[in-house]
Scaffold this active site. Structure first.
Site, PDB file in Angstrom:
ATOM      1  N   ASN A   1      13.261   4.370   4.999  1.00  0.00           N
ATOM      2  CA  ASN A   1      12.326   3.332   5.453  1.00  0.00           C
ATOM      3  C   ASN A   1      11.138   4.005   6.122  1.00  0.00           C
ATOM      4  O   ASN A   1      11.270   5.078   6.704  1.00  0.00           O
ATOM      5  CB  ASN A   1      13.042   2.429   6.473  1.00  0.00           C
ATOM      6  CG  ASN A   1      12.140   1.357   7.047  1.00  0.00           C
ATOM      7  OD1 ASN A   1      11.437   0.651   6.310  1.00  0.00           O
ATOM      8  ND2 ASN A   1      12.123   1.236   8.365  1.00  0.00           N
TER       9      ASN A   1
ATOM     10  N   SER B   1       0.826  -1.218   0.000  1.00  0.00           N
ATOM     11  CA  SER B   1       0.000   0.000   0.000  1.00  0.00           C
ATOM     12  C   SER B   1       0.860   1.269   0.000  1.00  0.00           C
ATOM     13  O   SER B   1       0.462   2.290  -0.567  1.00  0.00           O
ATOM     14  CB  SER B   1      -0.984  -0.002   1.173  1.00  0.00           C
ATOM     15  OG  SER B   1      -0.301   0.148   2.393  1.00  0.00           O
ATOM     16  N   ASN B   2       2.043   1.217   0.601  1.00  0.00           N
ATOM     17  CA  ASN B   2       2.921   2.398   0.565  1.00  0.00           C
ATOM     18  C   ASN B   2       3.518   2.601  -0.820  1.00  0.00           C
ATOM     19  O   ASN B   2       3.686   3.735  -1.276  1.00  0.00           O
ATOM     20  CB  ASN B   2       4.008   2.289   1.628  1.00  0.00           C
ATOM     21  CG  ASN B   2       3.504   2.722   2.985  1.00  0.00           C
ATOM     22  OD1 ASN B   2       3.253   3.903   3.209  1.00  0.00           O
ATOM     23  ND2 ASN B   2       3.312   1.761   3.881  1.00  0.00           N
TER      24      ASN B   2
ATOM     25  N   GLU C   1       0.782   7.119   6.914  1.00  0.00           N
ATOM     26  CA  GLU C   1       1.975   6.623   6.197  1.00  0.00           C
ATOM     27  C   GLU C   1       1.874   6.976   4.715  1.00  0.00           C
ATOM     28  O   GLU C   1       2.855   7.382   4.093  1.00  0.00           O
ATOM     29  CB  GLU C   1       2.089   5.099   6.326  1.00  0.00           C
ATOM     30  CG  GLU C   1       2.416   4.610   7.719  1.00  0.00           C
ATOM     31  CD  GLU C   1       2.625   3.094   7.752  1.00  0.00           C
ATOM     32  OE1 GLU C   1       3.207   2.537   6.814  1.00  0.00           O
ATOM     33  OE2 GLU C   1       2.193   2.468   8.740  1.00  0.00           O
TER      34      GLU C   1
ATOM     35  N   LEU D   1      18.878  -5.881   5.937  1.00  0.00           N
ATOM     36  CA  LEU D   1      19.917  -5.807   4.904  1.00  0.00           C
ATOM     37  C   LEU D   1      21.308  -5.841   5.531  1.00  0.00           C
ATOM     38  O   LEU D   1      21.498  -5.374   6.660  1.00  0.00           O
ATOM     39  CB  LEU D   1      19.729  -4.531   4.086  1.00  0.00           C
ATOM     40  CG  LEU D   1      18.439  -4.532   3.249  1.00  0.00           C
ATOM     41  CD1 LEU D   1      17.969  -3.117   2.957  1.00  0.00           C
ATOM     42  CD2 LEU D   1      18.632  -5.327   1.960  1.00  0.00           C
TER      43      LEU D   1
ATOM     44  N   VAL E   1      18.776  -1.360  13.158  1.00  0.00           N
ATOM     45  CA  VAL E   1      17.389  -1.345  12.674  1.00  0.00           C
ATOM     46  C   VAL E   1      16.573  -0.200  13.295  1.00  0.00           C
ATOM     47  O   VAL E   1      16.608   0.015  14.506  1.00  0.00           O
ATOM     48  CB  VAL E   1      16.710  -2.711  12.989  1.00  0.00           C
ATOM     49  CG1 VAL E   1      15.234  -2.678  12.627  1.00  0.00           C
ATOM     50  CG2 VAL E   1      17.413  -3.825  12.219  1.00  0.00           C
ATOM     51  N   ASP E   2      15.865   0.532  12.450  1.00  0.00           N
ATOM     52  CA  ASP E   2      14.946   1.607  12.861  1.00  0.00           C
ATOM     53  C   ASP E   2      15.628   2.703  13.682  1.00  0.00           C
ATOM     54  O   ASP E   2      15.007   3.301  14.573  1.00  0.00           O
ATOM     55  CB  ASP E   2      13.749   1.028  13.647  1.00  0.00           C
ATOM     56  CG  ASP E   2      12.906   0.102  12.794  1.00  0.00           C
ATOM     57  OD1 ASP E   2      12.857   0.292  11.568  1.00  0.00           O
ATOM     58  OD2 ASP E   2      12.286  -0.823  13.355  1.00  0.00           O
TER      59      ASP E   2
ATOM     60  N   HIS F   1       8.314   3.410   9.099  1.00  0.00           N
ATOM     61  CA  HIS F   1       8.070   2.564  10.280  1.00  0.00           C
ATOM     62  C   HIS F   1       6.774   3.018  10.950  1.00  0.00           C
ATOM     63  O   HIS F   1       6.567   4.215  11.143  1.00  0.00           O
ATOM     64  CB  HIS F   1       9.252   2.697  11.244  1.00  0.00           C
ATOM     65  CG  HIS F   1       9.110   1.831  12.453  1.00  0.00           C
ATOM     66  ND1 HIS F   1       9.291   0.457  12.407  1.00  0.00           N
ATOM     67  CD2 HIS F   1       8.749   2.118  13.729  1.00  0.00           C
ATOM     68  CE1 HIS F   1       9.074  -0.047  13.610  1.00  0.00           C
ATOM     69  NE2 HIS F   1       8.743   0.940  14.425  1.00  0.00           N
TER      70      HIS F   1
HETATM   71  C1  GRF Z   1       3.688  -0.526   6.848  1.00  0.00           C
HETATM   72  O1  GRF Z   1       2.936  -0.428   8.015  1.00  0.00           O
HETATM   73  C2  GRF Z   1       5.089   0.018   7.046  1.00  0.00           C
HETATM   74  O2  GRF Z   1       5.139   1.068   7.961  1.00  0.00           O
HETATM   75  C3  GRF Z   1       5.814  -1.178   7.611  1.00  0.00           C
HETATM   76  O3  GRF Z   1       5.289  -2.271   6.903  1.00  0.00           O
HETATM   77  C4  GRF Z   1       3.964  -1.973   6.466  1.00  0.00           C
HETATM   78  C5  GRF Z   1       3.960  -2.186   4.980  1.00  0.00           C
HETATM   79  O4  GRF Z   1       2.673  -2.060   4.431  1.00  0.00           O
HETATM   80  N1  GRF Z   1       7.243  -1.022   7.462  1.00  0.00           N
HETATM   81  P1  GRF Z   1       2.486  -2.005   2.872  1.00  0.00           P
HETATM   82  O5  GRF Z   1       3.132  -3.259   2.284  1.00  0.00           O
HETATM   83  O6  GRF Z   1       3.144  -0.756   2.351  1.00  0.00           O
HETATM   84  O7  GRF Z   1       1.000  -2.002   2.659  1.00  0.00           O
END
Ligand code: GRF
Length: 207
Positions: free
Chosen positions: A114, A14-15, A181, A100, A151-152, A116
């Site tokens: 990234n 979805s992102n 997001e 990675l 990470v993060d 999060h």
């Molecule tokens: C999102 O919540 C993102 O923040 C996290 O993984 C999820 C990915 O969702 N890292 P999508 O595949 O973009 O729908």
């Protein structure tokens, strides 16, 4: 010059869709998604990429059984074919489920971001929305940050807060965070594409 963006995905996508839609609608300028790379053969993200006419490549981690460095080399070569390397382009991790290698992260230092689903540095790692609920946080949200080996933990580009409501479940909170997001990630790509970001130690300065 148009920024070549490589998006790494593993699932729903979805992102990725939010980035592609922003470009398609002319809200995100100066960037194109040149390649979508998936770590899973069945990822819905691949269908989204195809719908937008974007080239895809699948390195199915579950069937390849490669060492981390070998696997990452496949991704690096694919990105390089699309002019995404240590001096040009941008790598976006959008729901990419693999850690990675240090070499990979160093190669794309300052060129890999990234998203999060929490307000970092709170609730790093997996199931960030569940962590926020279980901790009893009243506010969570999402963060776009540069990727560093830990990470993060990289310098933060943008964040958006989302209130936790009484009666929230992991799903309901995740859903409201996801809406944010989808706005935050294209905005961060836009800032990068227009050359407005500068990393100064831990801080990202937005010009
Ligand atoms: C999102 O919540 C993102 O923040 C996290 O993984 C999820 C990915 O969702 N890292 P999508 O595949 O973009 O729908």
């Amino acid at each position: 010059m148009t920024l070549d963006v490589g998006v790494l995905v593993s699932g729903r996508g979805s992102n990725l869709e939010a980035i592609l839609a922003s470009i398609h609608e002319g809200q995100l300028l100066g960037a194109r998604v040149s390649i979508v790379i998936s770590s899973a053969a069945g990822a819905r993200a691949l269908e989204i990429a195809k719908r937008f006419g974007v080239e895809t490549e699948v390195f199915d981690a579950a069937s390849l059984h490669l060492k981390r460095q070998e696997y990452d080399k496949l991704i690096m070569d694919s990105l390089q074919k699309h002019k995404i390397n240590s001096t040009s382009g941008l790598v976006v991790l959008a729901g990419f489920d693999r850690i990675l290698s240090q070499e990979f992260v160093k190669e794309f230092s300052g060129r890999m971001i990234n998203i999060h689903p929490a307000l970092l540095p709170a609730f790093k790692g997996l199931h960030a929305q569940k962590q926020a609920l279980e901790f009893g946080a009243k506010v969570s949200g999402c963060t776009v940050h540069f990727v560093v080996p830990e990470v993060d933990a990289g310098p933060i580009i943008a964040q958006k807060a989302v209130e936790v409501e009484e009666g929230d479940t992991e799903e309901s909170l995740a859903e409201r965070i996801l809406i944010e997001e989808h706005k935050l990630l294209p905005k961060a790509v836009q800032l990068f594409a227009s050359g407005r970001l500068r990393i100064d130690g831990r801080r990202v300065l937005v010009r």
